[in-house]
Design a protein around this motif. Structure first.
Motif, mmCIF file in Angstrom:
data_model
loop_
_atom_site.group_PDB
_atom_site.id
_atom_site.type_symbol
_atom_site.label_atom_id
_atom_site.label_comp_id
_atom_site.label_asym_id
_atom_site.label_seq_id
_atom_site.Cartn_x
_atom_site.Cartn_y
_atom_site.Cartn_z
ATOM 1 N N UNK A 88 0.818 -1.207 0.000
ATOM 2 C CA UNK A 88 0.000 0.000 0.000
ATOM 3 C C UNK A 88 0.855 1.261 0.000
ATOM 4 N N UNK A 89 1.925 1.272 0.804
ATOM 5 C CA UNK A 89 2.822 2.430 0.835
ATOM 6 C C UNK A 89 3.536 2.600 -0.505
ATOM 7 N N UNK A 90 3.925 1.495 -1.116
ATOM 8 C CA UNK A 90 4.579 1.561 -2.421
ATOM 9 C C UNK A 90 3.632 2.144 -3.463
ATOM 10 N N UNK A 91 2.387 1.686 -3.469
ATOM 11 C CA UNK A 91 1.416 2.209 -4.432
ATOM 12 C C UNK A 91 1.115 3.684 -4.177
ATOM 13 N N UNK A 92 1.066 4.065 -2.918
ATOM 14 C CA UNK A 92 0.848 5.472 -2.580
ATOM 15 C C UNK A 92 1.996 6.334 -3.102
ATOM 16 N N UNK A 93 3.219 5.875 -2.909
ATOM 17 C CA UNK A 93 4.384 6.611 -3.407
ATOM 18 C C UNK A 93 4.388 6.662 -4.928
ATOM 19 N N UNK A 94 4.014 5.568 -5.566
ATOM 20 C CA UNK A 94 3.957 5.525 -7.027
ATOM 21 C C UNK A 94 2.939 6.529 -7.558
ATOM 22 N N UNK A 95 1.776 6.589 -6.927
ATOM 23 C CA UNK A 95 0.748 7.542 -7.356
ATOM 24 C C UNK A 95 1.223 8.976 -7.199
ATOM 25 N N UNK A 96 1.948 9.253 -6.117
ATOM 26 C CA UNK A 96 2.488 10.597 -5.927
ATOM 27 C C UNK A 96 3.522 10.930 -6.998
ATOM 28 N N UNK A 97 4.355 9.966 -7.340
ATOM 29 C CA UNK A 97 5.337 10.192 -8.399
ATOM 30 C C UNK A 97 4.663 10.434 -9.751
ATOM 31 N N UNK A 98 3.577 9.747 -10.001
ATOM 32 C CA UNK A 98 2.873 9.914 -11.266
ATOM 33 C C UNK A 98 2.213 11.283 -11.376
ATOM 34 N N UNK A 99 1.937 11.913 -10.237
ATOM 35 C CA UNK A 99 1.289 13.229 -10.246
ATOM 36 C C UNK A 99 2.293 14.381 -10.389
#
Length: 102
Positions: A88-99
């Motif tokens: 979940x933390x990895x996906x959260x970080x990935x979403x932030x990077x994509x933004x």
């Protein structure tokens, strides 16, 4: 990872790496984090497998020791909760990077 298709990239570092070897190994910090993540997934899988084996033994009557079953189930549960939290933390970080706007 094969980066031979990246010859048109504007980064000199990537272009030189592609021209010199054609492949790049996961090195340094990312490589160690990746290896630890894979080891963690393997450990979680082993705990889940052990718990399943203990459940089967208990269900078939091969053992009456519920202590081992309880320990195996708790280990599997804890490992799975940890793995899901990391995911979940990895996906959260990935979403932030994509933004991030370039």
């Amino acid at each position: 990872m094969d980066i031979s298709s990246l010859y048109n990239i504007s980064s000199d570092v990537i272009r030189k790496a592609a021209e010199s070897s054609g492949t790049v190994q996961a090195e340094g910090y990312f490589g160690s984090v990746f290896d630890k993540a894979v080891n963690s997934l393997n450990t979680t899988n082993a705990y889940l497998s052990d718990a399943e084996n203990e459940k089967i033994k208990w269900a078939l009557g091969e053992t009456e020791n519920t202590h081992d079953l309880t320990i195996a189930l708790q280990k599997a549960s804890s490992a799975l909760q940890y793995t899901v939290a990391v995911r979940d933390k990895f996906l959260e970080a990935y979403k932030e990077l994509m933004q991030i706007q370039i």
